[in-house]
Structure formats: structure tokens, C-alpha cells
Design an enzyme around this catalytic site. Structure first.
Site, PDB file in Angstrom:
ATOM      1  N   ARG A 146       0.826  -1.615  -0.083  1.00 22.31           N
ATOM      2  CA  ARG A 146      -0.160  -0.145   0.329  1.00 22.31           C
ATOM      3  C   ARG A 146       1.029   0.930  -0.155  1.00 22.31           C
ATOM      4  NH1 ARG A 146      -1.586  -3.579   3.815  1.00 22.31           N
ATOM      5  NH2 ARG A 146      -4.568  -3.830   3.434  1.00 22.31           N
ATOM      6  N   LYS A 170      -3.039  -2.424   7.536  1.00 20.38           N
ATOM      7  CA  LYS A 170      -3.570  -2.062   8.211  1.00 20.38           C
ATOM      8  C   LYS A 170      -4.439  -2.643   9.672  1.00 20.38           C
ATOM      9  CE  LYS A 170      -6.405  -0.646   4.740  1.00 20.38           C
ATOM     10  NZ  LYS A 170      -7.815  -0.349   3.731  1.00 20.38           N
ATOM     11  N   HIS A 241      -2.831   2.608  -5.671  1.00 19.89           N
ATOM     12  CA  HIS A 241      -3.452   1.498  -5.723  1.00 19.89           C
ATOM     13  C   HIS A 241      -3.089   0.676  -6.436  1.00 19.89           C
ATOM     14  CE1 HIS A 241      -4.401   0.039  -2.108  1.00 19.89           C
ATOM     15  NE2 HIS A 241      -5.651  -0.790  -2.696  1.00 19.89           N
ATOM     16  N   ARG A 244      -0.782  -1.897  -6.920  1.00 21.14           N
ATOM     17  CA  ARG A 244      -0.861  -2.888  -6.621  1.00 21.14           C
ATOM     18  C   ARG A 244      -2.413  -4.422  -6.583  1.00 21.14           C
ATOM     19  NH1 ARG A 244      -1.751  -4.654  -0.004  1.00 21.14           N
ATOM     20  NH2 ARG A 244      -3.883  -4.600   0.677  1.00 21.14           N
ATOM     21  N   HIS A 267      -4.637  -8.924   3.426  1.00 22.78           N
ATOM     22  CA  HIS A 267      -5.747  -9.085   4.103  1.00 22.78           C
ATOM     23  C   HIS A 267      -6.764 -10.044   4.770  1.00 22.78           C
ATOM     24  CE1 HIS A 267      -6.464  -8.018  -0.571  1.00 22.78           C
ATOM     25  NE2 HIS A 267      -6.506  -6.753   0.001  1.00 22.78           N
ATOM     26  N   TYR A 276     -10.073  -9.948  -6.756  1.00 21.77           N
ATOM     27  CA  TYR A 276      -8.482 -10.095  -7.755  1.00 21.77           C
ATOM     28  C   TYR A 276      -9.370 -11.727  -9.017  1.00 21.77           C
ATOM     29  CZ  TYR A 276      -7.004  -6.457  -5.653  1.00 21.77           C
ATOM     30  OH  TYR A 276      -6.004  -5.551  -4.594  1.00 21.77           O
TER      31      TYR A 276
END
Length: 295
Positions: A146, A170, A241, A244, A267, A276
Site C-alpha cells: 500500500r 492496517k 493502488h 497493488r 487482508h 482479484y
């Protein structure tokens, strides 16, 4: 100004849930928008009912807010009012009967491998900033970082002899990511030949610096990529992004397991990673339509 009870809620979720600064900022913006609405209506938190919330959401919709933005607002208010009821600030939770609008299926933009090659060829590697740009692009495409992870990357996070780097994503979750040989070579070139010149005698732990010797910002990376994409002649709406997304899509198309991609991207929920697979199926259909004689 936020009501003190809402400000307390933000402090609690920052400490207890360990949410990122960007997430807290988004929550604060949503709650501030709702608070201003209450001020105009001359209402306090204790008098909020579901009809008032619906009026507020309809006002956002009339003002042109996207469904995704309104859905996020509903989520923010739902979590906040659940906290306020638990703390006895409000007697009733007005959000219990409020449903967010359905999100439209949106597949993010992805570069083709040829477009990635064109983009990576743009930086002028005869100049210090060009070497930095090349190393940044190669690293982003090689790891799926990110942009927030990229700009906060420190020298101590690099383990190039092991072909690895570590990052905090995150929710303050640390992960270890493998780095490919090409990205490692350009990183070493940048650290040896370019970064000392950008430092200009200053001290910094940040890996990537701007031309003043300070850590490059998210906005700096965003503007840089926009300019490089334009120079590459790519006719897509590309952001940091996008690299990514391209990283994840390309390794899936080349046979990577979805669980591995989830781990690489950091994630927490595999349903986030599954977007994806939809992109891959869409691209598969496009190729079929283009090349099959009876498509």
C-alpha cells in the site's frame, strides 16, 4: 466541533481496536458531517431517531454522494450509536433499522503486463530522482505494498540479503513480504547511488526521500505516479493502488493460490482478496472475445 461523546468514541476505537490513522480520520469526517447536520436541525444526540437519520442520508444522496460514501456513513453511525447506547448516552439506537445502500460491483483498474513494462521504463535512471522512482515502482509492483506502507518504510525494515521486507499494515498487523531480484537490484542501486545525494547531509530512517531529503509523502507518490503514467502514454485512471491491484491480479493469473495472495496483501478477510478472481475472470472473457473466431 464534535460532541464530546463522539470524540470519546474515536479515542476508544483508536486505542482498543488499533485502527489506522487513515481509518480514524475517515470516521471523524463522517461524524463531523453528521454533527453539523444535527446542529442545523437543532437536535442533540439523545433526540436522534431513525427518521432523522433517513433524512440525513437522503440529504447526502441529493447532494450527489456516491452509494459507497453513504454506505460508509451508515457503517460509521451504526458503530458509533452502538457505543453511545452501551455507554448510556442514548436510550435507543436509531441505526438498528437503517440499512446501507447496496454497493455497485466495481472492479478496480489493472494494468496489463505490457503497460507495467511501459511504466517501469519511464524513469530517467541517469538522475538520482529517476533511480528513486524506478526503485519505488519496481518495489510496489514486486510486493503489492500500500502507498501508506511504502512511505513509512524504514531502512531497518529492509532485509535484502534475505530477499524480504517487513511492514506494518492496517490494524497495526506486521507481515513479511518476499521481494524479487529486479526490485532488490534497483533498491540497492538507489540506496548506494541516489539516496545519499537526496539526503544532502541530513539524517532520516525513511527509505524513500523527496528532493529535499525528507520522507516522501502519500501525495508525493500519487502525483509522481500520475505524471509517470501520463509520460508512459497509458490511457487509464491509475493511482498508486493500481500497482497493488496489478501485482495481485498478475500473480493470480500465473497460478498463485488465493490464500497466498491474501497473506501477501495483508487482508484479514479472504473475501477482500476474492475481488482479484473477478478481475481475472473478466480479463479471461476479454481475451476470449478478442481471439476466439466464433466469439
Amino acid at each position: 466541533m464534535l460532541p464530546s461523546e463522539m470524540a470519546d468514541y474515536l479515542r476508544v476505537i483508536r486505542v482498543e481496536r488499533g485502527l489506522s490513522a487513515n481509518t480514524i480520520t475517515a470516521y471523524r469526517q463522517d461524524l463531523t458531517t453528521f454533527s453539523k447536520f444535527l446542529d442545523k436541525q437543532k437536535r442533540d444526540l439523545g433526540s436522534v431517531d431513525h427518521l432523522l437519520v433517513l433524512r440525513f442520508l437522503n440529504q447526502l444522496r441529493t447532494a450527489g454522494r456516491a452509494n459507497t460514501s453513504i454506505a460508509r456513513m451508515v457503517t460509521t453511525l451504526r458503530k458509533c450509536f452502538a457505543y453511545l447506547k452501551k455507554e448510556g448516552v442514548v436510550a435507543h439506537d436509531p441505526m438498528q433499522t437503517i440499512k446501507p445502500p447496496k454497493k455497485a460491483q466495481h472492479l478496480p483498474a489493472v494494468l496489463t503486463i505490457n503497460e507495467v513494462d511501459d511504466l517501469l521504463a519511464v524513469p530517467d535512471v541517469e538522475k538520482p530522482l529517476g533511480i528513486r522512482n524506478k526503485a519505488m515502482l519496481e518495489l510496489m509492483y514486486a510486493t503489492g505494498l500500500r502507498v501508506s506502507e511504502l512511505v513509512h518504510l524504514k531502512l531497518t525494515d529492509l532485509h535484502l540479503d534475505l530477499a524480504m521486507l517487513q511492514t506494518i499494515g492496517k490494524g497495526d498487523k506486521e507481515r513479511i513480504i518476499p521481494v524479487g531480484e529486479v526490485a532488490i537490484d534497483w533498491l540497492k542501486t538507489y540506496l548506494r547511488d541516489s539516496r545519499p545525494k537526496l539526503l544532502k547531509g541530513q539524517q532520516s530512517e525513511a527509505v524513500f526521500l523527496n528532493d529535499h531529503g525528507r520522507p516522501i509523502s502519500r501525495q508525493g507518490v500519487w502525483l509522481l505516479i500520475k505524471n509517470l503514467v501520463k509520460a508512459a502514454g497509458i490511457q487509464k485512471d491509475v493511482s498508486p493502488h493500481t500497482l497493488r491491484h496489478s501485482f495481485a491480479t498478475h500473480i493470480l493469473e500465473n497460478g498463485a493460490d488465493l490464500r497466498i495472495v491474501q497473506e501477501l496483501l495483508g487482508h484479514s478477510d479472504i473475501s477482500t482478496t476474492q475481488i482479484y478472481t473477478h478481475i481475472s475472470k473478466k480479463r479471461l472473457t476479454e481475451v476470449y472475445d478478442q481471439f476466439h473466431p466464433r466469439a
